[in-house]
Write an enzyme that holds these catalytic residues in place. Structure first.
Site, PDB file in Angstrom:
ATOM      1  N   ARG A   1       0.849  -1.185   0.000  1.00 45.81           N
ATOM      2  CA  ARG A   1       0.000   0.000   0.000  1.00 45.81           C
ATOM      3  C   ARG A   1       0.891   1.244   0.000  1.00 45.81           C
ATOM      4  O   ARG A   1       2.103   1.133   0.141  1.00 45.81           O
ATOM      5  CB  ARG A   1      -0.940   0.007   1.209  1.00 45.81           C
ATOM      6  CG  ARG A   1      -0.244  -0.398   2.497  1.00 45.81           C
ATOM      7  CD  ARG A   1      -0.698   0.330   3.697  1.00 45.81           C
ATOM      8  NE  ARG A   1      -0.566   1.768   3.581  1.00 45.81           N
ATOM      9  CZ  ARG A   1       0.583   2.432   3.741  1.00 45.81           C
ATOM     10  NH1 ARG A   1       1.722   1.786   3.989  1.00 45.81           N
ATOM     11  NH2 ARG A   1       0.608   3.747   3.654  1.00 45.81           N
ATOM     12  N   GLY A   2       0.243   2.398  -0.168  1.00 49.51           N
ATOM     13  CA  GLY A   2       0.984   3.631  -0.360  1.00 49.51           C
ATOM     14  C   GLY A   2       1.120   3.878  -1.849  1.00 49.51           C
ATOM     15  O   GLY A   2       1.516   2.979  -2.610  1.00 49.51           O
TER      16      GLY A   2
ATOM     17  N   ARG B   1      -7.606  -0.847  -6.955  1.00 49.95           N
ATOM     18  CA  ARG B   1      -7.853   0.304  -6.075  1.00 49.95           C
ATOM     19  C   ARG B   1      -8.197   1.507  -6.941  1.00 49.95           C
ATOM     20  O   ARG B   1      -7.544   1.725  -7.953  1.00 49.95           O
ATOM     21  CB  ARG B   1      -6.624   0.661  -5.215  1.00 49.95           C
ATOM     22  CG  ARG B   1      -6.010  -0.435  -4.375  1.00 49.95           C
ATOM     23  CD  ARG B   1      -6.501  -0.563  -2.951  1.00 49.95           C
ATOM     24  NE  ARG B   1      -6.784   0.613  -2.199  1.00 49.95           N
ATOM     25  CZ  ARG B   1      -5.976   1.158  -1.273  1.00 49.95           C
ATOM     26  NH1 ARG B   1      -4.781   0.675  -1.048  1.00 49.95           N
ATOM     27  NH2 ARG B   1      -6.391   2.189  -0.572  1.00 49.95           N
TER      28      ARG B   1
ATOM     29  N   GLN C   1      -2.612   2.724  10.200  1.00 50.89           N
ATOM     30  CA  GLN C   1      -1.331   2.729   9.486  1.00 50.89           C
ATOM     31  C   GLN C   1      -0.272   3.562  10.205  1.00 50.89           C
ATOM     32  O   GLN C   1       0.918   3.284  10.084  1.00 50.89           O
ATOM     33  CB  GLN C   1      -1.510   3.263   8.060  1.00 50.89           C
ATOM     34  CG  GLN C   1      -2.339   2.370   7.154  1.00 50.89           C
ATOM     35  CD  GLN C   1      -3.772   2.861   7.050  1.00 50.89           C
ATOM     36  OE1 GLN C   1      -4.304   3.430   8.009  1.00 50.89           O
ATOM     37  NE2 GLN C   1      -4.412   2.653   5.922  1.00 50.89           N
TER      38      GLN C   1
ATOM     39  N   ASP D   1      -2.484  10.520  -2.253  1.00 50.67           N
ATOM     40  CA  ASP D   1      -2.695   9.520  -3.288  1.00 50.67           C
ATOM     41  C   ASP D   1      -3.082  10.133  -4.623  1.00 50.67           C
ATOM     42  O   ASP D   1      -2.926   9.496  -5.659  1.00 50.67           O
ATOM     43  CB  ASP D   1      -3.763   8.523  -2.844  1.00 50.67           C
ATOM     44  CG  ASP D   1      -3.254   7.612  -1.749  1.00 50.67           C
ATOM     45  OD1 ASP D   1      -2.955   6.449  -2.048  1.00 50.67           O
ATOM     46  OD2 ASP D   1      -3.123   8.061  -0.595  1.00 50.67           O
TER      47      ASP D   1
ATOM     48  N   ASN E   1      -5.924  12.144   0.568  1.00 56.07           N
ATOM     49  CA  ASN E   1      -5.023  11.359   1.400  1.00 56.07           C
ATOM     50  C   ASN E   1      -5.867  10.572   2.394  1.00 56.07           C
ATOM     51  O   ASN E   1      -7.095  10.702   2.433  1.00 56.07           O
ATOM     52  CB  ASN E   1      -4.017  12.263   2.118  1.00 56.07           C
ATOM     53  CG  ASN E   1      -2.877  11.473   2.754  1.00 56.07           C
ATOM     54  OD1 ASN E   1      -2.292  10.609   2.114  1.00 56.07           O
ATOM     55  ND2 ASN E   1      -2.563  11.761   3.999  1.00 56.07           N
TER      56      ASN E   1
END
Length: 358
Positions: free
Chosen positions: A53-54, A96, A203, A244, A254
């Protein structure tokens, strides 16, 4: 010496075994587990389930994943190869919806195919391999450059706050919002870092606190609703967050809760900087209202982290993964080409002109 999370690559290509290698972030911080993924279905699931992720890491994983999907395809027809590639690309793109790096990386890989239709399949496979490796190595350079620009904005001993995980675990190395923290640690800046827990998936608690502590930094974990308290006490000099996707007007998407941090920071006169590689800037979207926001399952809020369910059965749950921070709450957007300030659309166009000329 005991192995730490910083000894492992967040995302890498295992050349010998033809596998995407990731740290399974759903197992952190209790266990460091590497996953070796060869099937496109497993790579899709890893992205969807946040094992990787990220925004930057997702882009790298997708680039490697789509290369692996066609690496062993047996055909001499570029037409057949191109169709198989497009199917794999579209499949990974469905994992995603919000992180634009996913689509940016896949589009870069597709451009290799469409730009070399006159070549042989073997040559195109090698070009795809080279592009995936380049996307990964570029991420390291981009994050370090963001860190250098961000470090100019703060002094040694400063108190910094970050939300979610825009760290090494969200990229290949350094991260985006944590890049100035890593560089500061290398240079003895002695930052005091406050990390929001970042509910509901934690997170900040599970990932950012974990990796920054492993790097030897002075880290204090706080619940999301404590950010105003530490700001009021004068403990925070600047806020660094990742994102993102960035719209043309400077609105940024974000992790959920970022807009709250931004509003509180604005109230207390604390600068909030968004650390964003140019790959996250989406000039096709005029404002943040157009950014698609992923919604996730109810159980992340009601029971995922609890021994027993912590909400009444049947209660309605709204669980957006991201929120949009209005550009008016942002002090500057730091890219690998320097910091953009309002009016953002004009600043972004200048940055892209500079990027094109390099």
């Amino acid at each position: 010496m005991k192995k730490t999370i910083l000894d492992c690559d967040t995302v890498a290509l295992d050349e010998e075994n033809g596998a995407l290698v990731i740290i399974d972030q759903t197992q952190l911080p209790t266990r460091i587990e590497l996953k070796f993924l060869t099937d496109i279905e497993d790579i899709w699931e890893a992205i969807y389930l946040l094992k990787v992720r990220g925004a930057p890491a997702i882009g790298v994983a997708a680039a490697i994943g789509v290369y692996l999907a066609v690496k062993d395809l047996q055909t001499d027809s570029m037409e057949v190869f191109s169709k198989k590639f497009k199917k794999a690309k579209d499949y990974l793109a469905s994992s995603r919806p919000t992180a634009v790096n996913l689509f940016w990386a896949l589009d870069r890989m597709e451009a290799v195919v469409t730009g070399h239709m006159q070549c042989g399949v073997g040559e195109v496979k090698e070009l795809l391999h080279r592009e995936a490796v380049n996307i990964r190595s570029e991420d390291i350079q981009v994050c370090r450059r963001i860190g250098e620009y961000a470090l100019e904005l703060v002094k040694p001993g400063a108190g910094l706050l970050t939300h979610c995980n825009a760290g090494q675990l969200a990229a290949v190395k350094y991260g985006t919002a944590t890049a100035p923290m890593y560089l500061g640690q290398e240079r003895g800046y002695g930052f005091r870092i406050y990390v929001d827990e970042t509910r509901p998936l934690l997170q900040g608690a599970r990932l950012t606190a974990f990796e920054l502590q492993a790097a030897g930094m002075d880290v204090t974990l706080i619940c999301d609703n404590m950010s105003g308290a530490v700001m009021k006490k004068g403990l925070v000099d600047a806020v660094f967050v990742g994102c993102d996707r960035v719209a043309a007007n400077g609105d940024t998407a974000n992790k959920i809760g970022t807009s709250v941090v931004a509003a509180v920071a604005k109230y207390y006169g604390i600068p909030l900087y968004v650390c964003a590689p140019t790959s996250t800037i989406d000039m096709s979207l005029p404002t943040g209202d157009k950014i698609p926001i992923e919604e996730r399952s109810d159980d992340e809020v009601t029971e995922m982290w609890y021994e027993k369910r912590m909400a009444p059965a049947g209660v309605k749950v709204y669980n957006p993964c991201f929120d949009v921070t209005d550009h008016g709450l942002i002090s500057g957007i730091i890219t690998e080409y320097g910091m953009a300030k309002a009016p953002y659309e004009e600043a972004f166009r200048e940055i892209f002109r500079e990027k094109l000329n390099k």
